[in-house]
Design a protein around this motif. Structure first.
Motif, PDB file in Angstrom:
ATOM      1  N   ALA A 755      22.442  70.961  48.684  1.00  0.00           N
ATOM      2  CA  ALA A 755      23.456  69.944  48.949  1.00  0.00           C
ATOM      3  C   ALA A 755      24.495  70.047  50.008  1.00  0.00           C
ATOM      4  O   ALA A 755      25.011  69.105  50.258  1.00  0.00           O
ATOM      5  CB  ALA A 755      23.998  69.794  47.433  1.00  0.00           C
ATOM      6  N   VAL A 756      24.510  71.034  50.449  1.00  0.00           N
ATOM      7  CA  VAL A 756      25.494  71.258  51.576  1.00  0.00           C
ATOM      8  C   VAL A 756      25.108  71.813  52.969  1.00  0.00           C
ATOM      9  O   VAL A 756      25.566  71.894  53.743  1.00  0.00           O
ATOM     10  CB  VAL A 756      26.658  72.243  51.063  1.00  0.00           C
ATOM     11  CG1 VAL A 756      27.553  71.248  49.966  1.00  0.00           C
ATOM     12  CG2 VAL A 756      26.128  73.653  50.598  1.00  0.00           C
ATOM     13  N   ASP A 757      23.602  72.393  52.897  1.00  0.00           N
ATOM     14  CA  ASP A 757      23.384  72.951  54.125  1.00  0.00           C
ATOM     15  C   ASP A 757      21.972  72.211  54.508  1.00  0.00           C
ATOM     16  O   ASP A 757      20.977  72.440  53.737  1.00  0.00           O
ATOM     17  CB  ASP A 757      22.873  74.527  53.715  1.00  0.00           C
ATOM     18  CG  ASP A 757      22.776  75.131  55.122  1.00  0.00           C
ATOM     19  OD1 ASP A 757      22.052  74.545  55.792  1.00  0.00           O
ATOM     20  OD2 ASP A 757      23.127  76.457  55.094  1.00  0.00           O
ATOM     21  N   HIS A 758      21.946  71.575  55.602  1.00  0.00           N
ATOM     22  CA  HIS A 758      20.792  70.664  55.970  1.00  0.00           C
ATOM     23  C   HIS A 758      19.593  71.673  56.351  1.00  0.00           C
ATOM     24  O   HIS A 758      18.425  71.396  56.071  1.00  0.00           O
ATOM     25  CB  HIS A 758      21.245  69.851  57.097  1.00  0.00           C
ATOM     26  CG  HIS A 758      21.323  70.746  58.438  1.00  0.00           C
ATOM     27  ND1 HIS A 758      22.665  71.422  58.639  1.00  0.00           N
ATOM     28  CD2 HIS A 758      20.456  70.839  59.417  1.00  0.00           C
ATOM     29  CE1 HIS A 758      22.440  71.904  60.022  1.00  0.00           C
ATOM     30  NE2 HIS A 758      21.331  71.683  60.396  1.00  0.00           N
ATOM     31  N   ARG A 759      19.947  72.703  56.885  1.00  0.00           N
ATOM     32  CA  ARG A 759      18.946  73.879  56.948  1.00  0.00           C
ATOM     33  C   ARG A 759      18.083  74.274  55.620  1.00  0.00           C
ATOM     34  O   ARG A 759      16.759  74.121  55.713  1.00  0.00           O
ATOM     35  CB  ARG A 759      19.292  75.046  57.773  1.00  0.00           C
ATOM     36  CG  ARG A 759      19.857  74.701  59.029  1.00  0.00           C
ATOM     37  CD  ARG A 759      20.497  76.002  59.660  1.00  0.00           C
ATOM     38  NE  ARG A 759      21.836  76.341  58.776  1.00  0.00           N
ATOM     39  CZ  ARG A 759      22.617  77.446  59.068  1.00  0.00           C
ATOM     40  NH1 ARG A 759      22.463  78.139  60.235  1.00  0.00           N
ATOM     41  NH2 ARG A 759      23.553  77.543  58.121  1.00  0.00           N
TER      42      ARG A 759
END
Length: 828
Positions: A755-759
């Motif tokens: 939810a917070v890290d696109h990787r």
């Protein structure tokens, strides 16, 4: 080795020196001698007499041996004195050169560079003598006492020049150490005084009566034979001394190579030969040939067979062989001697010399007798040396066995400890890495000790290749290896090396048609931080390795707390065995939610242990204990039996659920696993499709070929199979495609931050797409909040589990939670 001929390098050096001397003679004669004028002598000695005298004195010289060199002493000073006092210097030079050619080439048979050098030497001597006499006495030396002194001085200097130049040519051609023996080459100076005196007396006598030349001839002949006899006697004594020195040189604890070098050197020197060779029986029906030639070059070769037609073959049967020059031509030699050398165990070697030096006509019977005497001494010394070699080899083998592992050839624990203590004595920082192969016992049990031994050998080779000279790799025994790395000062560097070694072991090892993975657990200590001696460092590295193994950490640096937990672990193993037997291990269930419908479609069974003294024991602690203490099989069967029984009760309540059970890494190695699963399914009355067995990615890839057999049997039963913790191993996608997998679980480490890290979101998206492409159900674990659930639903993940849905619940609590459950379509 064939004889050195023609314009090979030593001869080329001699030829260059001869050419230089010739040029020096022409220049010196032109500058200082040619215009010196005629001596004041109204009745010079006829040139014909001088020519004959020079030819005879050069043709019948007495040779003084200086090791392998030879200095020819002649009576040429007599005609030289007569020529200096009565003949033009240019004519004297021409007559001496012509007489020298006759004496050296016709009477002594010299050819090639040797003749060229001797002619250049005669030119230098004649020119230098005339120039020095002119410088001392002027153009007209008298026959008074002053003139006698001058002539004596220049003749002595001429002989010194000759000795220096002959020594130089021997050093250039054969032996650079010849300069040490220059004083011995000057031992003919007293003869020069005598012959010069005779020459002066003869000059005075011939001034009064030319017939005095007859008396001169008689005296010269008598002197020649007397000096030759004296020289032979002297050389005989010298030969005895050299033989005695030879025997003394062979005393002492020499190895075979040292004895062979002395024998070959002495054989060449005393027999006056270009080359010498020693042929000895070698190991395993081979032969060792040691050849010495040129500048004491020693060439050693090992051959499987000897030529049957070699001229020296009779010596192997105990018969001396003599080949004289001028007889039949044998191969590449001109003459030679071969004698047998009896050795221990009835074996016989051969000692031979070939190509006699020009200062002797050829080898004769006296040389054979001398050579046999040398061979007898050599025989005793070689026999002793071979016995000493065998003893040294036996001692070396025992020392090697005491310090090195016989299977891998690596240093053993004792050698490793010694090397570690040496580093610590030098106050050198170091890291010790101790590693153990995971599930090596299973390899031995399932595939046999031969496969296990080959696996250990290849592991040792791979570790050495990876370390690449940076340290020492050792094997302690069993499946335990160690690495000593000097100059490692930080945890980060040591861990990087450990990670690299662990990664290297992940690559399959081919043994016949098998491909095995040798995964390792590694414990690391650093000196002096964790200890100052090898014993302490190894003990603490072992503790760290055990923690790495039990926690599946792969690589672990020693921590003081690890030691305090060791007794606790031993006690915990006993308590765990008792808990499994009493069924005190509790099975809890974590629901699995279908994202498309919000319905609970299954649950994962998880083992929990509440210790009566220590309280809750995390699975990460007691599951490794069970794996490495042989308790994992009864623990797995207990969880499997309870899970199927509970699944049957849910299905009777109207909940069409499946249950997932984790299998340990060793489970796929158990041939009876499919039969046990089939039996438990029948006892519980649960269809095979309701059971999902979760296996970690690394467990499958450790032995894909062996795992495939078990997986195929489980698949045939109808049991569903899942890959747990996908993304944390080193699996091949091609291999995954071939396995009968139904489900793929994405590891929580990729799920919790999508939810917070696109990787992480990209990793999960790729995993979902990959799973669907392989027709697999995709499960995400570790769903802790609504936002994570929402993203997983958007990405198309089929099933989710985690604390947002529910924490793991005891069986009865799970049944109550399930009865009160409503679908979570809204994601709340």
């Amino acid at each position: 080795m064939t004889k050195v001929r023609g314009w090979s390098r030593p001869d080329a050096r001699v030829a260059a020196l001869s050419l230089w001397l010739g040029v020096a003679t022409v220049v010196a004669h032109t500058l200082w001698v040619r215009d010196a004028g005629l001596p004041e002598n109204p009745d010079p000695v006829p040139l014909g007499i001088l020519l004959v005298a020079f030819a005879l004195t050069e043709g019948f010289a007495v040779h003084i041996r200086v090791r392998r060199g030879g200095h020819a002493m002649s009576l040429s000073e007599i005609p030289m004195v007569l020529g200096l006092l009565s003949t033009d210097p240019t004519l004297l030079l021409a007559v001496r050169l012509l007489g020298g050619v006759i004496g050296l080439a016709l009477l002594r048979g010299q050819r090639g560079v040797k003749l060229g050098f001797n002619m250049a030497l005669l030119g230098v001597q004649t020119t230098a003598t005339a120039a020095m006499l002119h410088a001392l006495a002027g153009p007209h030396p008298g026959t008074g006492p002053a003139g006698w002194l001058y002539v004596l001085i220049v003749m002595l200097m001429s002989d010194v020049i000759a000795a220096v130049l002959v020594t130089a040519v021997i050093a250039l051609h054969d032996d650079p150490t010849e300069w040490k023996r220059l004083p011995r080459a000057l031992q003919g100076l007293p003869l020069v005084v005598v012959t010069t005196s005779i020459g002066l007396i003869s000059a005075l006598a011939m001034e009064r009566d030319r017939r005095a030349i007859a008396l001169l001839a008689i005296v010269s002949v008598i002197m020649y034979f007397a000096y030759r006899a004296y020289n032979r006697q002297s050389q005989g004594h010298q030969q005895v001394e050299e033989l005695y020195a030879f025997t003394r040189a062979l005393d002492g604890p020499l190895d075979t190579g040292g004895v062979a070098r002395i024998v070959l050197e002495q054989a060449r020197d005393q027999l006056r030969a270009e080359r010498a060779e020693l042929i000895l029986p070698g190991p395993e029906s081979t032969y060792v040939r040691l050849r010495m030639y040129g500048r004491h070059t020693l060439d050693t070769s090992v051959v499987d067979a000897l030529p049957d037609t070699a001229w020296w073959q009779p010596a192997r049967r105990g018969e001396p062989v003599l080949v004289a020059r001028g007889g039949r031509v044998i191969g590449s030699i001109e003459d030679g001697i071969a004698v047998p050398v009896p050795l221990n165990d009835g074996a016989t070697g051969v000692l031979l010399v070939a190509d006699s030096l020009p200062d002797i006509p050829t080898f004769g019977e006296q040389h054979v007798r001398l050579f046999q005497a040398l061979a007898n001494h050599a025989s005793l010394s070689l026999t002793k040396a071979r016995l000493l070699d065998e003893l040294r080899q036996e001692v070396a083998q025992k020392e090697h066995l005491a310090l090195y592992d016989p299977l891998t050839g690596l240093p053993n624990r004792q050698r490793f400890q010694a090397l570690t203590d040496e580093l610590r004595a030098a106050d050198t920082p170091a890291a010790v890495l101790l590693m153990d192969l995971d599930r090596f016992k299973d390899v031995n049990d399932a595939l046999g000790h031969d496969v296990g031994d080959e696996l250990l050998r290849q592991v040792g080779e791979r570790l050495q290749t990876r370390i690449d000279g940076r340290g020492t790799v050792a094997r302690f025994g069993g499946d335990e290896f160690a690495v000593l790395l000097p100059d490692i000062r930080t945890h980060e560097v040591a861990v990087a090396v450990g990670d690299d070694l662990a990664a290297a072991m992940e690559h399959p090892i081919a043994i016949g048609h098998l491909r095995l993975n040798a995964r390792v657990s590694i414990g690391i200590v650093l000196a002096p931080e964790h200890g100052h001696d090898a014993k302490t460092l190894i003990q603490r590295a072992d503790v760290a390795m055990y923690v790495a193994k039990t926690t599946r950490g792969g690589v672990r640096v020693y921590q003081p707390d690890d030691d305090r937990n060791s007794p606790r672990r031993l006690a915990m193993v006993a308590d765990l065995r008792e808990a499994i037997q009493r069924h005190d291990i509790v099975v809890v269930f974590q629901p699995k939610l279908e994202t498309a419908t919000g319905l609970v479609v299954g649950a994962e069974a998880l083992a929990r242990w509440h210790h009566p003294v220590h309280g809750f024991v995390p699975p990460d602690e007691f599951i490794p204990l069970a794996e490495h203490s042989g308790l994992i099989r009864p623990l797995t069967l207990h969880v499997l039996e309870v899970s199927l029984r509970r699944c049957a009760s849910w299905r009777r309540m109207g909940h069409d659920l499946h249950v997932a059970v984790n299998l340990s890494p060793n489970s796929l190695q158990e041939a009876d696993l499919p039969d046990i699963v089939d039996r438990l399914l029948g006892q519980a009355g649960v269809p095979a499709s309701a059971l999902t067995l979760e296996i970690t990615e690394s467990t499958i890839m450790a032995d894909p070929t062996g795992a495939l057999v078990t997986l195929d049997r489980l698949h045939a039963l109808g049991v569903k199979l899942a890959i747990d913790d996908f993304g944390t191993g080193y699996s091949s996608l091609g291999r995954l495609r071939e396995l009968p997998i139904h489900e793929m679980k994405i590891d929580r480490s990729f799920v919790q931050r999508i939810a917070v890290d696109h990787r992480d979101r990209a990793v999960v998206r790729s995993a979902v797409q990959l799973g669907h492409a392989l027709d697999l159900m995709v499960v995400a674990e570790g769903v802790e909040d609504v936002h994570t659930l929402s993203h997983l639903r958007q990405e198309g993940c089929n099933l989710v589990q985690g604390y947002h849905i529910s924490k793991p619940l005891p069986a009865d609590d799970f049944a109550e939670w399930l009865a009160a459950r409503v679908p979570m379509l809204g994601g709340a």
